[in-house]
Design a protein around this motif. Structure first.
Motif, PDB file in Angstrom:
ATOM      1  N   VAL A  94      28.553   4.737  76.237  1.00 38.56           N
ATOM      2  CA  VAL A  94      28.178   6.032  76.809  1.00 38.56           C
ATOM      3  C   VAL A  94      28.039   6.988  75.630  1.00 38.56           C
ATOM      4  CG1 VAL A  94      28.862   7.940  78.308  1.00 38.56           C
ATOM      5  CG2 VAL A  94      29.359   5.571  78.982  1.00 38.56           C
ATOM      6  N   ARG A  95      26.868   7.584  75.484  1.00 33.89           N
ATOM      7  CA  ARG A  95      26.579   8.371  74.283  1.00 33.89           C
ATOM      8  C   ARG A  95      26.217   9.806  74.642  1.00 33.89           C
ATOM      9  NH1 ARG A  95      25.199   4.325  70.048  1.00 33.89           N
ATOM     10  NH2 ARG A  95      24.440   2.416  71.049  1.00 33.89           N
ATOM     11  N   ALA A  96      26.513  10.694  73.700  1.00 41.33           N
ATOM     12  CA  ALA A  96      26.036  12.068  73.766  1.00 41.33           C
ATOM     13  C   ALA A  96      25.260  12.352  72.492  1.00 41.33           C
ATOM     14  CB  ALA A  96      27.198  13.041  73.901  1.00 41.33           C
ATOM     15  N   ALA A  97      24.141  13.046  72.639  1.00 42.45           N
ATOM     16  CA  ALA A  97      23.318  13.439  71.492  1.00 42.45           C
ATOM     17  C   ALA A  97      23.111  14.946  71.550  1.00 42.45           C
ATOM     18  CB  ALA A  97      21.975  12.715  71.507  1.00 42.45           C
ATOM     19  N   ALA A  98      23.446  15.632  70.477  1.00 49.68           N
ATOM     20  CA  ALA A  98      23.321  17.084  70.405  1.00 49.68           C
ATOM     21  C   ALA A  98      22.194  17.441  69.441  1.00 49.68           C
ATOM     22  CB  ALA A  98      24.638  17.706  69.937  1.00 49.68           C
ATOM     23  N   ARG A  99      21.265  18.280  69.914  1.00 54.58           N
ATOM     24  CA  ARG A  99      20.142  18.714  69.075  1.00 54.58           C
ATOM     25  C   ARG A  99      20.449  20.082  68.492  1.00 54.58           C
ATOM     26  NH1 ARG A  99      16.024  21.993  70.152  1.00 54.58           N
ATOM     27  NH2 ARG A  99      16.391  21.878  72.408  1.00 54.58           N
ATOM     28  N   THR A 100      20.316  20.200  67.194  1.00 56.28           N
ATOM     29  CA  THR A 100      20.517  21.473  66.522  1.00 56.28           C
ATOM     30  C   THR A 100      19.172  22.145  66.259  1.00 56.28           C
ATOM     31  OG1 THR A 100      20.741  20.151  64.483  1.00 56.28           O
ATOM     32  CG2 THR A 100      22.758  20.961  65.487  1.00 56.28           C
ATOM     33  N   ALA A 101      19.225  23.384  65.784  1.00 58.86           N
ATOM     34  CA  ALA A 101      18.003  24.179  65.641  1.00 58.86           C
ATOM     35  C   ALA A 101      17.002  23.567  64.677  1.00 58.86           C
ATOM     36  CB  ALA A 101      18.368  25.595  65.186  1.00 58.86           C
ATOM     37  N   ASP A 102      17.462  22.731  63.753  1.00 62.87           N
ATOM     38  CA  ASP A 102      16.551  22.084  62.813  1.00 62.87           C
ATOM     39  C   ASP A 102      15.870  20.853  63.397  1.00 62.87           C
ATOM     40  OD1 ASP A 102      18.704  20.389  62.949  1.00 62.87           O
ATOM     41  OD2 ASP A 102      19.230  20.508  60.813  1.00 62.87           O
ATOM     42  N   GLY A 103      16.124  20.557  64.695  1.00 63.80           N
ATOM     43  CA  GLY A 103      15.483  19.435  65.359  1.00 63.80           C
ATOM     44  C   GLY A 103      16.176  18.107  65.175  1.00 63.80           C
ATOM     45  N   VAL A 104      17.302  18.078  64.477  1.00 65.26           N
ATOM     46  CA  VAL A 104      18.034  16.834  64.245  1.00 65.26           C
ATOM     47  C   VAL A 104      18.929  16.548  65.446  1.00 65.26           C
ATOM     48  CG1 VAL A 104      19.714  15.651  62.773  1.00 65.26           C
ATOM     49  CG2 VAL A 104      17.983  17.139  61.753  1.00 65.26           C
ATOM     50  N   TRP A 105      18.968  15.283  65.871  1.00 65.94           N
ATOM     51  CA  TRP A 105      19.857  14.832  66.944  1.00 65.94           C
ATOM     52  C   TRP A 105      21.087  14.177  66.323  1.00 65.94           C
ATOM     53  CZ3 TRP A 105      19.271  15.844  72.054  1.00 65.94           C
ATOM     54  CH2 TRP A 105      18.007  16.260  72.492  1.00 65.94           C
TER      55      TRP A 105
ATOM     56  N   ALA B 262      32.402  21.082  67.325  1.00 64.31           N
ATOM     57  CA  ALA B 262      32.598  21.032  65.875  1.00 64.31           C
ATOM     58  C   ALA B 262      31.282  21.100  65.108  1.00 64.31           C
ATOM     59  CB  ALA B 262      33.365  19.757  65.498  1.00 64.31           C
ATOM     60  N   LEU B 263      30.176  21.007  65.825  1.00 64.66           N
ATOM     61  CA  LEU B 263      28.848  21.050  65.212  1.00 64.66           C
ATOM     62  C   LEU B 263      28.228  22.418  65.466  1.00 64.66           C
ATOM     63  CD1 LEU B 263      26.515  19.400  63.850  1.00 64.66           C
ATOM     64  CD2 LEU B 263      25.734  18.863  66.170  1.00 64.66           C
ATOM     65  N   PRO B 264      27.900  23.172  64.439  1.00 66.02           N
ATOM     66  CA  PRO B 264      27.325  24.507  64.665  1.00 66.02           C
ATOM     67  C   PRO B 264      25.874  24.441  65.127  1.00 66.02           C
ATOM     68  CG  PRO B 264      27.429  24.025  62.305  1.00 66.02           C
ATOM     69  CD  PRO B 264      28.113  22.884  63.003  1.00 66.02           C
TER      70      PRO B 264
ATOM     71  N   GLU C 236      13.240   5.856  73.308  1.00 62.59           N
ATOM     72  CA  GLU C 236      13.082   6.544  74.590  1.00 62.59           C
ATOM     73  C   GLU C 236      13.414   8.026  74.502  1.00 62.59           C
ATOM     74  OE1 GLU C 236      14.640   6.320  79.233  1.00 62.59           O
ATOM     75  OE2 GLU C 236      14.906   4.608  77.901  1.00 62.59           O
ATOM     76  N   PHE C 237      14.447   8.384  73.762  1.00 68.21           N
ATOM     77  CA  PHE C 237      14.944   9.757  73.797  1.00 68.21           C
ATOM     78  C   PHE C 237      14.567  10.598  72.584  1.00 68.21           C
ATOM     79  CE2 PHE C 237      18.105   7.546  76.532  1.00 68.21           C
ATOM     80  CZ  PHE C 237      17.788   8.197  77.709  1.00 68.21           C
ATOM     81  N   PHE C 238      14.286   9.978  71.451  1.00 73.71           N
ATOM     82  CA  PHE C 238      14.159  10.765  70.237  1.00 73.71           C
ATOM     83  C   PHE C 238      12.802  10.653  69.549  1.00 73.71           C
ATOM     84  CE2 PHE C 238      18.660   9.226  70.518  1.00 73.71           C
ATOM     85  CZ  PHE C 238      19.157  10.386  71.065  1.00 73.71           C
ATOM     86  N   ALA C 239      11.970   9.717  69.968  1.00 75.09           N
ATOM     87  CA  ALA C 239      10.633   9.552  69.388  1.00 75.09           C
ATOM     88  C   ALA C 239      10.709   9.560  67.858  1.00 75.09           C
ATOM     89  CB  ALA C 239       9.701  10.638  69.926  1.00 75.09           C
ATOM     90  N   ASP C 240      10.044  10.523  67.228  1.00 74.70           N
ATOM     91  CA  ASP C 240      10.002  10.575  65.766  1.00 74.70           C
ATOM     92  C   ASP C 240      11.013  11.550  65.168  1.00 74.70           C
ATOM     93  OD1 ASP C 240       7.892   8.736  65.709  1.00 74.70           O
ATOM     94  OD2 ASP C 240       6.412  10.328  65.986  1.00 74.70           O
ATOM     95  N   ALA C 241      11.907  12.102  66.005  1.00 72.20           N
ATOM     96  CA  ALA C 241      12.896  13.050  65.508  1.00 72.20           C
ATOM     97  C   ALA C 241      13.938  12.350  64.634  1.00 72.20           C
ATOM     98  CB  ALA C 241      13.586  13.758  66.671  1.00 72.20           C
ATOM     99  N   ARG C 242      14.546  13.104  63.754  1.00 77.14           N
ATOM    100  CA  ARG C 242      15.616  12.550  62.923  1.00 77.14           C
ATOM    101  C   ARG C 242      16.881  12.392  63.763  1.00 77.14           C
ATOM    102  NH1 ARG C 242      19.053  15.238  58.129  1.00 77.14           N
ATOM    103  NH2 ARG C 242      20.077  13.354  57.390  1.00 77.14           N
ATOM    104  N   VAL C 243      17.545  11.247  63.640  1.00 80.93           N
ATOM    105  CA  VAL C 243      18.769  10.942  64.387  1.00 80.93           C
ATOM    106  C   VAL C 243      19.842  10.513  63.398  1.00 80.93           C
ATOM    107  CG1 VAL C 243      19.806   9.518  66.191  1.00 80.93           C
ATOM    108  CG2 VAL C 243      17.395  10.174  66.364  1.00 80.93           C
ATOM    109  N   VAL C 244      21.046  11.092  63.530  1.00 74.31           N
ATOM    110  CA  VAL C 244      22.173  10.689  62.688  1.00 74.31           C
ATOM    111  C   VAL C 244      23.385  10.443  63.582  1.00 74.31           C
ATOM    112  CG1 VAL C 244      21.403  11.916  60.628  1.00 74.31           C
ATOM    113  CG2 VAL C 244      22.870  13.093  62.255  1.00 74.31           C
TER     114      VAL C 244
END
Length: 251
Positions: A112-123, A69-71, A34-42
């Motif tokens: 309850v989750r939080a997902a942060a997207r960085t400039a490289d498109g990784v969640w 803590a994540l740049p 639902e939220f990330f489609a084909d994006a990389r998720v870690v």
């Protein structure tokens, strides 16, 4: 093991981390699609989600998200796997730290989750289980039964004080019923967008709120040192009925 994965902020991030959900939710794959489609998720222990292990009030579950803590964080979304409306909010920390405190409604026990997207498109995903007796999303707001709420709708109260790292901490409250539309006879009525800008109009942070945010929402966020000029901050936004939010926070 579930709690330890996210609780120890000293864990060193390993990009080879397994794809298995550390919270072992049966709905994780649905959330991924639902939220990330084909994006990389870690799964990343640098995304800290703090919430009560047992929430006594399902209408007001306090949650804080800290991705500092994540740049290079461009966007953060928050969702609850087992809510009937899973997406809670999203925010873009233009010139603020990627941290946010708020309260949400839970229909039943859920990650309850939080997902942060960085400039490289990784969640990068973190989270915590919250247990509750439930019902928070299908109960009417207290404001919907009060004849006075219309007089105060979208009224903002806010406070600024020195924050971590010599920046500023902003806490603001907006009067709004935040009805989910799931209570019989009460349509969905909620804030859609809230933005903070400095006196020159520079955007500092934008919040996109959805129905599961608690009634009369309170948001706590941290502005970066030197992010805003010396003038007042402007709070602006709207709800899903087109009602505007417009206020100033004096220093």
């Amino acid at each position: 093991m579930r709690r330890e994965f996210f609780a120890d902020a000293r864990v060193v991030f390993d990009p080879r981390i397994a794809d298995a959900d550390p919270l072992e939710s049966s709905r994780w794959e649905d959330m991924r699609r639902e939220f990330f489609a084909d994006a990389r998720v870690v799964f990343d222990p640098r995304i800290a989600v703090t919430a009560p292990f047992n929430a006594e009030d399902p209408l007001n579950v306090p949650v804080s998200v800290d991705a500092s803590a994540l740049p290079g964080v461009d966007e953060v979304i928050v969702f609850a796997d087992f809510n009937p409306i899973v997406k809670v909010l999203g925010f873009e920390p233009f010139d603020a730290a990627p941290t946010l405190g708020f309260r949400l409604k839970l229909q039943q026990s859920s990650p309850v989750r939080a997902a942060a997207r960085t400039a490289d498109g990784v969640w990068h995903v973190g989270g915590a289980w919250v247990r509750t007796h439930g019902g928070g999303c299908t109960l009417p707001s207290a404001g919907s039964s009060s004849p006075l709420w219309q007089q105060h709708l979208n009224r903002v109260s806010a406070r600024l004080w020195p924050g971590v790292g010599h920046g500023e901490r902003l806490r603001l409250r907006v009067i709004h019923p935040m009805d989910t539309g799931l209570a019989p006879g009460i349509p969905a009525f909620h804030i859609e967008e809230l933005a903070v800008a400095d006196a020159a109009g520079k955007a500092l942070v934008r919040i996109r709120a959805y129905e599961p945010v608690s009634e009369n929402p309170v948001f706590t966020l941290d502005l970066r040192p030197g992010a805003a000029d010396a003038g007042p901050l402007r709070i602006s936004g709207r709800d899903n009925n087109g009602n505007r939010i417009d206020a100033q926070v004096q220093r």
